[in-house]
Write a protein that holds these residues in place. Sequence first.
Motif, PDB file in Angstrom:
ATOM      1  N   GLN A   1      -6.882  -2.163  -1.911  1.00  0.00           N
ATOM      2  CA  GLN A   1      -5.411  -2.177  -2.499  1.00  0.00           C
ATOM      3  C   GLN A   1      -5.326  -2.018  -3.870  1.00  0.00           C
ATOM      4  OE1 GLN A   1      -2.420  -2.817  -0.985  1.00  0.00           O
ATOM      5  NE2 GLN A   1      -1.459  -2.946  -3.067  1.00  0.00           N
TER       6      GLN A   1
ATOM      7  N   GLN B   1      -5.538   1.698  -4.327  1.00  0.00           N
ATOM      8  CA  GLN B   1      -4.448   2.190  -4.067  1.00  0.00           C
ATOM      9  C   GLN B   1      -3.410   2.417  -5.147  1.00  0.00           C
ATOM     10  OE1 GLN B   1      -4.266   4.011  -1.256  1.00  0.00           O
ATOM     11  NE2 GLN B   1      -2.097   4.572  -1.287  1.00  0.00           N
ATOM     12  N   SER B   2      -3.290   0.979  -5.684  1.00  0.00           N
ATOM     13  CA  SER B   2      -2.391   0.767  -6.940  1.00  0.00           C
ATOM     14  C   SER B   2      -2.744   1.705  -7.971  1.00  0.00           C
ATOM     15  CB  SER B   2      -2.392  -0.542  -7.142  1.00  0.00           C
ATOM     16  OG  SER B   2      -1.428  -0.980  -8.355  1.00  0.00           O
ATOM     17  N   GLU B   3      -3.916   1.793  -8.379  1.00  0.00           N
ATOM     18  CA  GLU B   3      -4.213   2.478  -9.481  1.00  0.00           C
ATOM     19  C   GLU B   3      -4.120   4.042  -9.186  1.00  0.00           C
ATOM     20  OE1 GLU B   3      -5.849   3.187 -13.064  1.00  0.00           O
ATOM     21  OE2 GLU B   3      -5.583   1.241 -12.102  1.00  0.00           O
TER      22      GLU B   3
ATOM     23  N   GLN C   1      -1.554   5.232  -7.477  1.00  0.00           N
ATOM     24  CA  GLN C   1      -0.139   5.295  -7.460  1.00  0.00           C
ATOM     25  C   GLN C   1       0.088   5.697  -9.104  1.00  0.00           C
ATOM     26  OE1 GLN C   1       1.501   1.891  -5.739  1.00  0.00           O
ATOM     27  NE2 GLN C   1       1.813   3.003  -3.739  1.00  0.00           N
ATOM     28  N   LYS C   2      -0.538   5.028 -10.021  1.00  0.00           N
ATOM     29  CA  LYS C   2      -0.169   5.026 -11.385  1.00  0.00           C
ATOM     30  C   LYS C   2      -0.530   6.496 -11.863  1.00  0.00           C
ATOM     31  CE  LYS C   2      -0.982   0.167 -12.446  1.00  0.00           C
ATOM     32  NZ  LYS C   2      -1.980  -0.791 -13.173  1.00  0.00           N
TER      33      LYS C   2
ATOM     34  N   GLY D   1      -0.186   7.464  -4.126  1.00  0.00           N
ATOM     35  CA  GLY D   1      -1.499   6.952  -4.032  1.00  0.00           C
ATOM     36  C   GLY D   1      -2.335   7.931  -3.252  1.00  0.00           C
TER      37      GLY D   1
END
Length: 103
Positions: free
Chosen positions: A13, A16-18, A20-21, A86
């Motif tokens: 998770q 995936q968040s990183e 997206q950034k 992501g």
Amino acid sequence: MKDTFSSAAAARQAAQSEMQKVDRGAATLSQALGLGRPHLMPQAAVTVEGFKPEIDSEDWLVKSVEHTLGDGGFTTHIELERQGDGNARDQEDVEDLVNDPKK
């Protein structure tokens, strides 16, 4: 990523968040609107049309917005960034990050 995670799911998770950034900053668009749009605010999802198909087909987020009321009336200037999904790396690369955080 420097953090240690309690599980593979938590690490996945976070990875995936990183991503997206990272994806978000890949494309930006700046537009001055002749007619103000008071409903626009940062982080609002928007679509655009009338540009190249490659631009029109992207999902965009409002990065910043400036509303102005002056001699020219009410106007809005927006800065958009591509909405990151992501997927800049494929799933195998994300798995590698989870299994070897030093990458």
